[in-house]
Structures are given as structure tokens and as C-alpha cells.
Scaffold this motif. Structure first.
Motif, PDB file in Angstrom:
ATOM      1  N   ARG A  33      -0.963   5.164   6.388  1.00  0.00           N
ATOM      2  CA  ARG A  33      -1.441   3.965   5.701  1.00  0.00           C
ATOM      3  C   ARG A  33      -0.377   3.507   4.724  1.00  0.00           C
ATOM      4  O   ARG A  33       0.343   4.314   4.142  1.00  0.00           O
ATOM      5  N   ALA A  34      -0.318   2.209   4.516  1.00  0.00           N
ATOM      6  CA  ALA A  34       0.651   1.648   3.584  1.00  0.00           C
ATOM      7  C   ALA A  34       0.318   2.085   2.166  1.00  0.00           C
ATOM      8  O   ALA A  34      -0.824   2.025   1.737  1.00  0.00           O
ATOM      9  N   SER A  35       1.321   2.559   1.471  1.00  0.00           N
ATOM     10  CA  SER A  35       1.159   2.989   0.088  1.00  0.00           C
ATOM     11  C   SER A  35       2.411   2.581  -0.685  1.00  0.00           C
ATOM     12  O   SER A  35       3.530   2.816  -0.223  1.00  0.00           O
ATOM     13  N   VAL A  36       2.210   1.978  -1.832  1.00  0.00           N
ATOM     14  CA  VAL A  36       3.327   1.525  -2.660  1.00  0.00           C
ATOM     15  C   VAL A  36       4.238   2.699  -3.031  1.00  0.00           C
ATOM     16  O   VAL A  36       5.458   2.545  -3.135  1.00  0.00           O
ATOM     17  N   GLN A  37       3.667   3.907  -3.192  1.00  0.00           N
ATOM     18  CA  GLN A  37       4.458   5.083  -3.567  1.00  0.00           C
ATOM     19  C   GLN A  37       5.472   5.473  -2.492  1.00  0.00           C
ATOM     20  O   GLN A  37       6.417   6.205  -2.773  1.00  0.00           O
ATOM     21  N   MET A  38       5.284   4.983  -1.273  1.00  0.00           N
ATOM     22  CA  MET A  38       6.224   5.315  -0.207  1.00  0.00           C
ATOM     23  C   MET A  38       7.640   4.853  -0.553  1.00  0.00           C
ATOM     24  O   MET A  38       8.620   5.411  -0.080  1.00  0.00           O
ATOM     25  N   LEU A  39       7.721   3.826  -1.386  1.00  0.00           N
ATOM     26  CA  LEU A  39       9.020   3.239  -1.714  1.00  0.00           C
ATOM     27  C   LEU A  39       9.590   3.771  -3.030  1.00  0.00           C
ATOM     28  O   LEU A  39      10.654   3.347  -3.460  1.00  0.00           O
ATOM     29  N   ASP A  40       8.872   4.697  -3.674  1.00  0.00           N
ATOM     30  CA  ASP A  40       9.405   5.331  -4.883  1.00  0.00           C
ATOM     31  C   ASP A  40      10.703   6.042  -4.517  1.00  0.00           C
ATOM     32  O   ASP A  40      10.808   6.655  -3.466  1.00  0.00           O
ATOM     33  N   LEU A  91      11.381   2.847   8.302  1.00  0.00           N
ATOM     34  CA  LEU A  91      10.691   1.562   8.417  1.00  0.00           C
ATOM     35  C   LEU A  91      11.724   0.446   8.533  1.00  0.00           C
ATOM     36  O   LEU A  91      12.759   0.470   7.863  1.00  0.00           O
ATOM     37  N   SER A  92      11.417  -0.550   9.379  1.00  0.00           N
ATOM     38  CA  SER A  92      12.315  -1.686   9.566  1.00  0.00           C
ATOM     39  C   SER A  92      11.804  -2.881   8.781  1.00  0.00           C
ATOM     40  O   SER A  92      10.695  -3.357   9.032  1.00  0.00           O
ATOM     41  N   ASN A 103       6.149  -3.030   8.247  1.00  0.00           N
ATOM     42  CA  ASN A 103       4.996  -2.640   9.054  1.00  0.00           C
ATOM     43  C   ASN A 103       5.014  -1.129   9.215  1.00  0.00           C
ATOM     44  O   ASN A 103       6.020  -0.552   9.625  1.00  0.00           O
ATOM     45  N   ILE A 104       3.895  -0.509   8.895  1.00  0.00           N
ATOM     46  CA  ILE A 104       3.773   0.939   8.967  1.00  0.00           C
ATOM     47  C   ILE A 104       3.183   1.288  10.335  1.00  0.00           C
ATOM     48  O   ILE A 104       2.021   0.979  10.598  1.00  0.00           O
TER      49      ILE A 104
END
Length: 186
Positions: A33-40, A91-92, A103-104
Motif C-alpha cells: 500500500r502507498a505510504s508517505v514513509q516509503m520516501l523517507d 518505483l518508476s 504507482n505502487i
């Protein structure tokens, strides 16, 4: 004794920090699932200075499978896109000139199992850190006893340290159970 309470407080603080660190690390493991923390942890070159992505853009999760990144300044959109590609998060980015969409993809069963292994590794690190804190606390308590502290007080304190250790390891196990359930949920 005051010294014993100080050792116990320090041990509790250290165990708490170890658990918080583990929670942060587990939040970085994506569960499909998309999570903002993925980009930390992604750094963008901003006026020649590596800057966290969250400081140069707003990041939202409009739905469970998409992240949207809107830069505060339009001219750095290509720098953000490059930083995402170079970060190897798998991720692209899709850039429309104003917004970057990620897109996840849904996770395969094999990938889910790999993520569970990674989460278990983080939990093991937490266990080791909590035990290390226990060992350090017990060594401090032994020093207090050697310096004339009450043997009974030190024994009671060691028992409290052990109960604290068991408690924090149980909390880490619960974090693992929750994360595994989250990852394996399709």
C-alpha cells in the motif's frame, strides 16, 4: 537507592529508543500500500545541498496504490524524479510537469515473504539491542554492589531489569506480528 533507580530509568529509556527505532525501520518496509514513509530517506539535490524530499515537496497518498509528489518549486521536479530513480526503491516516477506520481505495484507472494524476512531481521536487531541494554544495566548494578550497595536491592533491581527486558521483547514480537499480518494481507 537513588543510583539503582537511575540505572533502571536509563535502561528503560534505552529500551524505549530501541523499540522506537525498530518502529521507524518497520514503517519503511512497504506492505503493498502507498505510504508517505516509503520516501523517507530520499535526498534531493536542492541548490547544491542534499535535502530530504519531504522538505522540498508535499507528499500525499491519494489512494492505496499511488503516491503524489508536488514540489514547492516547479523547477526541481526533474531533480526529484532523478532522486527517486537513484534511490532504488523500485518505483518508476511519472512526471506530468507539475506532479510526480508513483504507482505502487501489488506485491507477489515471494516478495511478501522477502519483506517478512526483512522485518524479522529488524525485530532481531531490536531484541539484540534490548538485551545489550539489559547487560549494561546489570553491569552497572554489579558496580553499585561492589561499591557498597545492598545485595538485596541489587538483586531486586536485576529482577526488574529482566522483567523490563521481557516486556520490551514482547512488544517487539507484537510489532512483528502486526507487520507480518500487514505484509501478508492481499
Amino acid at each position: 537507592m537513588e543510583e539503582i533507580e537511575l540505572v533502571l530509568d536509563m535502561a528503560k529509556d534505552s529500551m524505549e529508543r530501541a523499540l522506537k527505532h525498530t518502529q521507524i525501520e518497520l514503517s519503511k518496509i512497504r506492505a503493498g500500500r502507498a505510504s508517505v514513509q516509503m520516501l523517507d530517506g530520499i535526498q534531493v539535490e536542492y541548490y547544491g545541498v542534499p535535502t530530504p524530499l519531504a522538505q522540498v515537496s508535499s507528499i500525499t497518498a491519494p489512494d492505496a496504490r499511488t503516491l503524489a509528489i508536488k514540489p514547492f518549486e516547479r523547477k526541481i521536479i526533474n531533480d526529484i524524479e532523478r532522486a527517486i530513480i537513484n534511490s532504488n526503491i523500485g518505483l518508476s516516477p511519472a512526471n506530468d510537469g507539475e506532479l510526480i506520481r508513483l504507482n505502487i505495484p501489488p506485491l507477489t507472494e515471494e516478495r511478501r515473504k522477502d519483506l517478512v524476512k526483512k522485518a524479522k531481521g529488524e525485530i532481531e536487531i531490536a531484541r539484540v539491542n534490548v538485551r545489550k541494554v539489559r547487560q549494561e544495566a546489570n553491569e552497572e548494578l554489579k558496580k553499585i554492589q561492589k561499591d557498597g550497595g545492598s545485595e538485596d536491592e541489587v538483586k531486586k533491581a536485576e529482577e526488574r531489569v529482566q522483567k523490563m527486558t521481557d516486556s520490551y521483547i514482547a512488544k517487539a514480537e507484537q510489532l512483528m506480528a502486526d507487520k507480518e499480518k500487514d505484509i501478508m494481507q492481499v
